[in-house]
Design a protein around this motif. Structure first.
Motif, PDB file in Angstrom:
ATOM      1  N   UNK A 273      41.566  43.950  40.870  1.00 36.09           N
ATOM      2  CA  UNK A 273      41.205  43.053  41.999  1.00 36.09           C
ATOM      3  C   UNK A 273      39.872  42.697  42.418  1.00 36.09           C
ATOM      4  N   UNK A 274      39.309  43.856  42.315  1.00 33.85           N
ATOM      5  CA  UNK A 274      37.916  43.568  43.108  1.00 33.85           C
ATOM      6  C   UNK A 274      36.886  42.534  41.962  1.00 33.85           C
ATOM      7  N   UNK A 275      37.008  42.685  40.645  1.00 38.51           N
ATOM      8  CA  UNK A 275      36.333  41.791  39.811  1.00 38.51           C
ATOM      9  C   UNK A 275      36.754  40.452  39.714  1.00 38.51           C
ATOM     10  N   UNK A 276      38.132  40.330  39.891  1.00 35.81           N
ATOM     11  CA  UNK A 276      38.901  38.933  39.985  1.00 35.81           C
ATOM     12  C   UNK A 276      38.089  38.261  41.344  1.00 35.81           C
ATOM     13  N   UNK A 277      38.116  38.919  42.366  1.00 32.74           N
ATOM     14  CA  UNK A 277      37.773  38.151  43.619  1.00 32.74           C
ATOM     15  C   UNK A 277      36.221  38.084  43.475  1.00 32.74           C
ATOM     16  N   UNK A 278      35.338  38.875  42.925  1.00 33.24           N
ATOM     17  CA  UNK A 278      33.812  38.646  42.904  1.00 33.24           C
ATOM     18  C   UNK A 278      33.795  37.539  41.948  1.00 33.24           C
ATOM     19  N   UNK A 279      34.607  37.330  40.704  1.00 33.76           N
ATOM     20  CA  UNK A 279      34.273  36.486  39.896  1.00 33.76           C
ATOM     21  C   UNK A 279      34.750  35.217  40.416  1.00 33.76           C
ATOM     22  N   UNK A 280      35.922  35.047  41.193  1.00 31.54           N
ATOM     23  CA  UNK A 280      36.231  33.895  41.751  1.00 31.54           C
ATOM     24  C   UNK A 280      35.335  33.230  42.795  1.00 31.54           C
ATOM     25  N   UNK A 281      34.550  34.032  43.509  1.00 30.66           N
ATOM     26  CA  UNK A 281      33.476  33.517  44.618  1.00 30.66           C
ATOM     27  C   UNK A 281      32.523  33.086  43.682  1.00 30.66           C
ATOM     28  N   UNK A 282      32.197  33.623  42.340  1.00 35.37           N
ATOM     29  CA  UNK A 282      31.095  32.738  41.603  1.00 35.37           C
ATOM     30  C   UNK A 282      31.559  31.451  40.989  1.00 35.37           C
ATOM     31  N   UNK A 283      32.910  31.416  40.387  1.00 31.65           N
ATOM     32  CA  UNK A 283      33.485  30.252  39.997  1.00 31.65           C
ATOM     33  C   UNK A 283      33.507  29.287  40.963  1.00 31.65           C
ATOM     34  N   UNK A 284      33.788  29.596  42.159  1.00 34.15           N
ATOM     35  CA  UNK A 284      33.860  28.645  43.240  1.00 34.15           C
ATOM     36  C   UNK A 284      32.555  28.005  43.512  1.00 34.15           C
ATOM     37  N   UNK A 285      31.490  29.146  43.511  1.00 33.52           N
ATOM     38  CA  UNK A 285      30.237  28.506  43.753  1.00 33.52           C
ATOM     39  C   UNK A 285      29.644  27.413  42.525  1.00 33.52           C
TER      40      UNK A 285
END
Length: 386
Positions: A273-285
């Motif tokens: 879950x932590x990795x998914x949230x971190x990656x999603x922040x970069x995807x959105x950026x």
């Protein structure tokens, strides 16, 4: 012009290996009672066994699988699997980034496997894995550490397939689910998702892999570091804390600290879950900037660990290839000098890019603070101020 951001990452560690240590890590928290002692002493061997047992518990590895600590990081563990098991039947090696290509070189130039299928794809893509025959042994990277492309699932591996599945999961374990029933040899290193120290690898073997090792002796000579058989059978002591060569007990204690931290955080599901949230922040950026795109075009194949972004747009396209290659280097170098972010330039053999590690040992807030600085540095470079 873009204003310089006000907030800075508290922990500017975004390297893809060794990765950031857990936020609560401190050297004085490590158990050092095993230091200065033989790794074969009862206490030290017990700590090695504890690291193995905790690994099995946290990753949900079946009880009848063997887990051992190997020398040479993920490379040593993966090459041990290849050199001890391949050659008994036809084989496939699938690669779509630099480390997978190393395994191709082992298969072609070192082992010289006679009945070999090679499947390759460029950075940001994965090959058509449905082409892998079910009778073949197959070697593959679960996650492209240097390309940001991962396998979305293991549907292409039949449950009852005859061949072995040898899985380099070094930047996937503790961030993605592993379907252990379909995996026969899985390897990773402590320096990836858990932020551990380098030079130690993990080798996870299914009963089918153990049977292969017990029943097959390859034609080529095996270096001592790959010899996991004793008197014609697999040496189970290696998978109970008796390592092939002398391990670093300090590195072992560092790994144990990370494992215990994972357990305190909520285990494997929490790390994913932590990795998914971190990656999603970069995807959105990336999606919010017209001058960026994810190196991986297919969303289902995008990693949640080493997310890779490449530049695009009218200004970037007007640059020479040499100038384009310098764009991510200049941005990463500038922000490193400012202590904003370390080691997030793309891999040296990959297309010019930035690569941000998003594994669970990185704090989401630090990634959220880094991203505006990348935007600022890009506009400074475009304006000729960097």
């Amino acid at each position: 012009m873009t204003d310089q951001p006000a907030l800075r990452p508290e922990r500017p560690f975004f390297s893809s290996g060794p990765t950031a240590k857990p936020v609560t890590w401190a050297p004085e928290k490590l158990d050092i009672k095993s230091l200065g002692r033989s790794h074969r002493s009862s206490y030290a061997k017990g700590r090695l066994k504890y690291a193995i047992d905790l690994t099995k518990e946290l990753l949900g590895i079946p009880d009848d699988y063997l887990v051992g600590i190997m020398p040479g990081s993920d490379t040593g563990a993966l090459e041990c699997a290849m050199w001890t098991m391949l050659g008994a039947r036809p084989a496939t090696v699938a690669a779509w980034e630099s480390f997978g290509n190393v395994w191709i070189q082992d298969a072609v130039k070192q082992l010289k496997l006679p009945d070999l299928q090679v499947l390759e794809a460029g950075y940001g893509e994965i090959p058509d894995l449905s082409q892998v025959p079910q009778d073949n042994d197959v070697v593959f990277t679960f996650n492209g550490t240097t390309s940001g492309a991962r396998i979305p699932n293991l549907d292409w591996l039949a449950p009852d397939r005859a061949g072995l599945a040898i899985n380099d999961a070094t930047s996937a374990v503790f961030a993605m689910e592993m379907d252990w029933a379909k995996l026969d040899a899985t390897t990773y290193s402590w320096q990836k998702v858990l932020g551990g120290e380098a030079q130690h690898g993990m080798l996870i073997l299914s009963p089918k892999a153990v049977e292969r090792i017990n029943s097959y002796d390859p034609e080529w000579p095996l270096p001592k570091l790959f010899r996991i058989k004793k008197k014609g059978k697999i040496d189970t002591a290696i998978f109970e804390g008796s390592t092939i060569n002398t391990p670093s007990m300090l590195a072992t204690e560092d790994y144990i600290f990370a494992l215990e931290w994972v357990k305190e955080m909520g285990g494997l599901s929490a790390m994913i879950a932590r990795a998914n949230a971190n990656a999603q922040a970069v995807f959105d950026f990336i999606d919010s900037k017209d001058y960026l795109r994810n190196m991986v075009a297919e969303p289902s194949q995008r990693t949640n660990t080493g997310v890779c972004m490449v530049f695009q747009g009218e200004w970037y396209d007007s640059l020479s290839p040499e100038e384009q290659a310098a764009v991510p280097k200049k941005i990463a170098s500038k922000l490193e000098k400012m202590d904003i972010g370390y080691d997030f330039n793309g891999y040296r053999d990959a297309p010019p890019s930035l690569r941000i590690w998003c594994g669970g040992s990185v704090e989401l807030e630090d990634i959220q603070r880094l991203l505006p600085w990348i935007d600022w540095a890009y506009h400074e470079l475009k304006a000729g101020n960097l």
